[in-house]
Write a protein that holds these residues in place. Structure first.
Motif, PDB file in Angstrom:
ATOM      1  N   CYS A  30       1.368  -1.338  -0.012  1.00 33.58           N
ATOM      2  CA  CYS A  30      -0.058   0.909  -0.015  1.00 33.58           C
ATOM      3  C   CYS A  30       1.051   1.179  -0.072  1.00 33.58           C
ATOM      4  O   CYS A  30       2.065   1.111  -0.032  1.00 33.58           O
ATOM      5  N   CYS A  66       4.921  -6.342   2.136  1.00 30.41           N
ATOM      6  CA  CYS A  66       3.418  -6.603   2.615  1.00 30.41           C
ATOM      7  C   CYS A  66       3.234  -7.656   2.634  1.00 30.41           C
ATOM      8  O   CYS A  66       3.502  -8.732   2.056  1.00 30.41           O
ATOM      9  N   ILE A  68      -0.704  -8.478   2.830  1.00 26.94           N
ATOM     10  CA  ILE A  68      -1.593  -8.501   3.618  1.00 26.94           C
ATOM     11  C   ILE A  68      -2.729  -9.881   3.111  1.00 26.94           C
ATOM     12  O   ILE A  68      -3.711 -10.019   3.328  1.00 26.94           O
ATOM     13  N   CYS A 104       5.427  -5.486   6.904  1.00 26.85           N
ATOM     14  CA  CYS A 104       4.718  -6.488   7.886  1.00 26.85           C
ATOM     15  C   CYS A 104       5.236  -7.380   7.534  1.00 26.85           C
ATOM     16  O   CYS A 104       4.992  -8.212   8.665  1.00 26.85           O
ATOM     17  N   GLU A 179      -1.616   5.453  12.296  1.00 19.64           N
ATOM     18  CA  GLU A 179      -1.771   4.138  12.000  1.00 19.64           C
ATOM     19  C   GLU A 179      -2.338   3.209  12.497  1.00 19.64           C
ATOM     20  O   GLU A 179      -2.764   3.696  14.431  1.00 19.64           O
ATOM     21  N   CYS A 181      -4.567  -0.589  13.484  1.00 19.48           N
ATOM     22  CA  CYS A 181      -6.017  -0.563  13.546  1.00 19.48           C
ATOM     23  C   CYS A 181      -6.521  -1.576  15.144  1.00 19.48           C
ATOM     24  O   CYS A 181      -5.845  -2.123  15.664  1.00 19.48           O
ATOM     25  N   CYS A 188      -8.152 -10.259   8.479  1.00 22.68           N
ATOM     26  CA  CYS A 188      -7.044  -8.984   8.273  1.00 22.68           C
ATOM     27  C   CYS A 188      -5.651  -8.890   8.806  1.00 22.68           C
ATOM     28  O   CYS A 188      -5.518  -9.156  10.352  1.00 22.68           O
ATOM     29  N   VAL A 190      -3.989  -6.249   9.187  1.00 21.38           N
ATOM     30  CA  VAL A 190      -2.830  -5.422   9.972  1.00 21.38           C
ATOM     31  C   VAL A 190      -3.333  -5.012  11.501  1.00 21.38           C
ATOM     32  O   VAL A 190      -2.296  -4.635  11.611  1.00 21.38           O
ATOM     33  N   THR A 193      -0.075  -6.350  12.541  1.00 19.28           N
ATOM     34  CA  THR A 193       1.005  -6.073  12.424  1.00 19.28           C
ATOM     35  C   THR A 193       1.251  -4.680  12.130  1.00 19.28           C
ATOM     36  O   THR A 193       2.693  -4.163  12.410  1.00 19.28           O
ATOM     37  N   ARG A 194       0.950  -4.206  12.336  1.00 15.46           N
ATOM     38  CA  ARG A 194       0.266  -2.176  12.483  1.00 15.46           C
ATOM     39  C   ARG A 194      -0.119  -1.936  14.368  1.00 15.46           C
ATOM     40  O   ARG A 194       0.739  -0.850  14.210  1.00 15.46           O
ATOM     41  N   GLN A 225      -4.424   3.781   7.985  1.00 11.53           N
ATOM     42  CA  GLN A 225      -4.776   2.127   7.720  1.00 11.53           C
ATOM     43  C   GLN A 225      -6.381   2.313   7.870  1.00 11.53           C
ATOM     44  O   GLN A 225      -7.361   1.948   7.371  1.00 11.53           O
TER      45      GLN A 225
END
Ligand code: SAM
Ligand code: SF4
Length: 472
Positions: A30, A66, A68, A104, A179, A181, A188, A190, A193-194, A225
């Motif tokens: 992304c 990435c 995802i 990620c 950043e 979520c 997902c 995210v 990882t984030r 995100q």
């Protein structure tokens, strides 16, 4: 968010004494990774590193990864094979190469990467980029894995790039404001990882935007995100919404266009909708992923909204800005998705009408709840549904672009065009436009009458008068 793999920018002139150290960064996934890749280049610039687009020339190779979808993650391992071959060739010429896996996949797989791809020197997650100079020093002695979420903010510690470097990256720039979520959609990775949702303070965002504008940037795309869940601390000590932040950004001299991505339907608060109505700088384009048109699947995805709720959000946005161009992400073949569920998605597409969209086959991600569900959809069914969905999306995109032909729209000129005497830029609706007119300066915003639609771009000529909005 769009998925695009790219290496960042072109080689910059060397600095410091002796031969400059060369850095190659390849970005997967992304726009947030593209932004992070630029920040990594900035973090290493004071150490004397200059960027190269030639991996064979690089003393440090960074793959900003990435996680995802499975395909995205596996790409990294095949690319690492090529990086190691390049390292062997360089070693024969007496040159050392450090290999860094960032992003990620680094965060999710950590030390597993060293096992699967021996020779990697450093594995660093998205929150550790400001520590890159120190981590590379350590990695010269032994392989290092850094996947903590440190207490200090990487944003505070990352150095700002020089103005000429900013402009070399283009007149349209990304700026990460949020950043992580907290939504935990069941498909997902995210949130893992984030990490948890965080927002940068308003003053930090405004400072960075002012620096971008002073360097000549005309368009800023705010990234997160869950960008519309933004709630950064304002100068008044209160949390500001994204809508309020947009109003402050729109006042910065030189900032002509504002965009933001990616948004969640639940966070489409009224202040943001009103910003679309009131601010000329807010571009009439909204990427608002819905993922599915079936209430049953939306519930299984833990999206926490129904198809009607999504349509109600779209109605509110269209009431504020009737010409807004819409885009979405779709997942086909989520576990348990029946033919009737898929038909619901196709119907939603017909009902809303999208100017562009991204669509994916569901990809089970280890550690996410949906990966554990029994009723996985066969690959052939996913492929068939994806083709049907993409065919409809392509028809909608063609119809949207065709509706622009004959109209006059403002185009931000971003680069020379494909042919001599052409320049290329973007319409307010994020359409690529080629203008047959030499001598227009990069960074200018010019009214262009669209004359025809090509496969990937619109074509137009400079118009005499001002532009008009498309009707909805
Ligand atoms: N936060 C955004 C939202 O809520 O829509 C999206 C962020 S995600 C990086 C980008 C897109 O990847 C998602 O909208 C979804 O369509 C897709 N995606 C995420 N996980 C996926 C999976 N396991 N399989 C297929 N597509 C996936
Ligand atoms: Fe992933 Fe859902 Fe968060 Fe978007 S809102 S990043 S799809 S968990």
């Amino acid at each position: 968010m769009t998925s695009k793999d790219e290496s960042t920018g072109a080689a910059a002139p060397g600095s410091g004494s002796g031969e400059a150290k060369k850095l190659y960064v390849r970005s997967y996934g992304c726009q947030m990774n593209v932004y992070d890749s630029q920040r990594m280049v900035d973090a290493l610039a004071p150490e004397g590193y200059v960027e190269t687009t030639d991996m064979a020339d690089a003393d440090v190779v960074v793959l900003n990864t990435c996680h995802i979808r499975e395909k995205a993650a596996e790409k990294v391992y095949s690319e690492l094979g090529r990086v190691r071959a390049t390292r062997r060739e360089r070693a024969e010429r007496g040159r050392e190469t450090r290999i860094v896996v960032a992003g990620c996949v680094a965060q999710a797989e950590g030390g597993e990467i060293l096992r699967r791809a021996p020779g990697v020197d450093l594995v660093v997650g998205p929150q550790g980029y400001h520590r890159l100079p120190r981590l590379l020093d350590e990695a010269a002695r032994r392989p290092v894995v850094e996947t903590e979420f440190p207490v200090e903010s990487k944003f505070d510690a990352l150095p700002a790039p020089r103005p000429e470097k900013v402009l070399a990256r283009g007149v349209s720039a990304f700026l990460t404001v949020q950043e992580g979520c907290d939504k935990f959609c069941t498909f997902c990775v995210v949130p893992y990882t984030r990490g948890a949702e965080t927002s940068r303070p308003v003053s930090a965002v405004l400072d960075e935007a002012r620096r971008l504008a002073a360097a000549g940037v005309r368009e800023i795309t705010l990234l997160g995100q869950n960008v519309n869940a933004y709630h950064g601390e304002g100068p008044d000590g209160r949390d500001w919404t994204l809508g309020r932040l947009m109003r402050a950004l729109a006042e910065i001299e030189g900032v002509a266009r504002l965009r933001y991505t990616t948004s969640h339907p639940l966070d489409m608060e009224q202040e943001l909708v009103e910003a679309h109505r009131d601010l000329a700088a807010m571009m009439p384009y909204l990427h608002l992923p819905v993922q599915s048109g079936s209430d049953r699947i939306l519930a299984a995805m833990n999206r926490r909204h129904t198809r009607d709720a999504y349509r109600a959000v779209i109605d509110r946005v269209r009431a504020a800005r009737p010409d807004i161009a819409l885009s979405s992400d779709f997942i086909v073949g989520f576990p348990g998705e029946t033919a009737a569920d898929f038909e619901d998605t196709m119907r939603l597409l017909e009902e809303v009408g999208f100017a562009s969209s991204f669509s994916f086959k569901y990809s089970p991600r280890p550690g996410t709840p949906a990966a554990e569900l029994g009723a996985q959809v066969p690959e052939a069914v996913k492929t068939e549904r994806l083709h049907a969905l993409q065919a409809l999306l392509a028809r909608q995109q063609t119809a949207f672009n065709a509706a622009t032909v004959g109209r006059t729209v403002d185009v931000l000129v971003e680069r020379p065009g494909r042919h001599a005497g052409q320049v290329a830029g973007k319409s307010p609706y994020l359409q690529a436009v080629q203008i047959d007119e030499p001598g227009i300066a990069i960074g200018d915003i010019v009214p262009v009458t669209i004359t025809r639609q090509g496969t990937n771009s619109l074509f137009g000529r400079l118009a005499g008068a001002g532009s008009e909005r498309l009707s909805a």
